[in-house]
Design a protein around this motif. Structure first.
Motif, PDB file in Angstrom:
ATOM      1  N   ARG A  71       0.835  -1.200   0.000  1.00  0.00           N
ATOM      2  CA  ARG A  71       0.000   0.000   0.000  1.00  0.00           C
ATOM      3  C   ARG A  71       0.873   1.255   0.000  1.00  0.00           C
ATOM      4  NH1 ARG A  71      -4.949   0.283   3.920  1.00  0.00           N
ATOM      5  NH2 ARG A  71      -5.617  -1.266   2.394  1.00  0.00           N
ATOM      6  N   LEU A  72       1.963   1.239   0.777  1.00  0.00           N
ATOM      7  CA  LEU A  72       2.884   2.368   0.811  1.00  0.00           C
ATOM      8  C   LEU A  72       3.516   2.602  -0.556  1.00  0.00           C
ATOM      9  CD1 LEU A  72       4.375   4.518   2.469  1.00  0.00           C
ATOM     10  CD2 LEU A  72       6.106   2.781   2.940  1.00  0.00           C
ATOM     11  N   VAL A  73       3.940   1.542  -1.205  1.00  0.00           N
ATOM     12  CA  VAL A  73       4.538   1.667  -2.539  1.00  0.00           C
ATOM     13  C   VAL A  73       3.503   2.185  -3.538  1.00  0.00           C
ATOM     14  CG1 VAL A  73       5.541   0.358  -4.439  1.00  0.00           C
ATOM     15  CG2 VAL A  73       6.316  -0.055  -2.106  1.00  0.00           C
ATOM     16  N   LEU A  74       2.275   1.708  -3.446  1.00  0.00           N
ATOM     17  CA  LEU A  74       1.224   2.187  -4.345  1.00  0.00           C
ATOM     18  C   LEU A  74       0.974   3.672  -4.151  1.00  0.00           C
ATOM     19  CD1 LEU A  74      -0.962   1.565  -6.441  1.00  0.00           C
ATOM     20  CD2 LEU A  74      -2.499   1.055  -4.529  1.00  0.00           C
ATOM     21  N   ILE A  75       0.926   4.127  -2.910  1.00  0.00           N
ATOM     22  CA  ILE A  75       0.732   5.555  -2.638  1.00  0.00           C
ATOM     23  C   ILE A  75       1.889   6.366  -3.195  1.00  0.00           C
ATOM     24  CG2 ILE A  75       0.647   7.265  -0.780  1.00  0.00           C
ATOM     25  CD1 ILE A  75      -0.957   5.220   0.835  1.00  0.00           C
ATOM     26  N   LEU A  76       3.106   5.894  -3.004  1.00  0.00           N
ATOM     27  CA  LEU A  76       4.277   6.605  -3.531  1.00  0.00           C
ATOM     28  C   LEU A  76       4.253   6.680  -5.052  1.00  0.00           C
ATOM     29  CD1 LEU A  76       7.129   5.343  -1.209  1.00  0.00           C
ATOM     30  CD2 LEU A  76       6.124   7.619  -1.289  1.00  0.00           C
TER      31      LEU A  76
END
Length: 70
Positions: free
Chosen positions: A5-10
């Motif tokens: 999820r963090l990578v997707l947001i970034l």
């Protein structure tokens, strides 16, 4: 927060920033602006944010800590 999820947001934030820069470059290339106009828009946005913060601080009775001092 899971790593995916963090990578997707970034990735979404970086893509949105790239699209904004690209769109700004397209608009700037299509219209001939004087040099000062480019500085006027960010300055107006900063002034608006400062105005809203000051207006909120002056108008909010719950945030006034000096009224509660005796």
């Amino acid at each position: 927060m899971p790593l995916d999820r963090l990578v997707l947001i970034l990735v979404i934030v970086i893509a949105a920033a790239a699209a904004t820069v690209w769109l700004g470059a397209v608009v700037a290339a299509s219209v001939a602006f004087p040099a000062g106009t480019f500085l006027l828009i960010p300055a107006a946005l900063v002034a608006y944010v400062v105005f809203r913060v000051v207006a909120d601080r002056l108008g909010n009775r719950d945030d006034d800590r000096y009224d509660k001092m005796d």
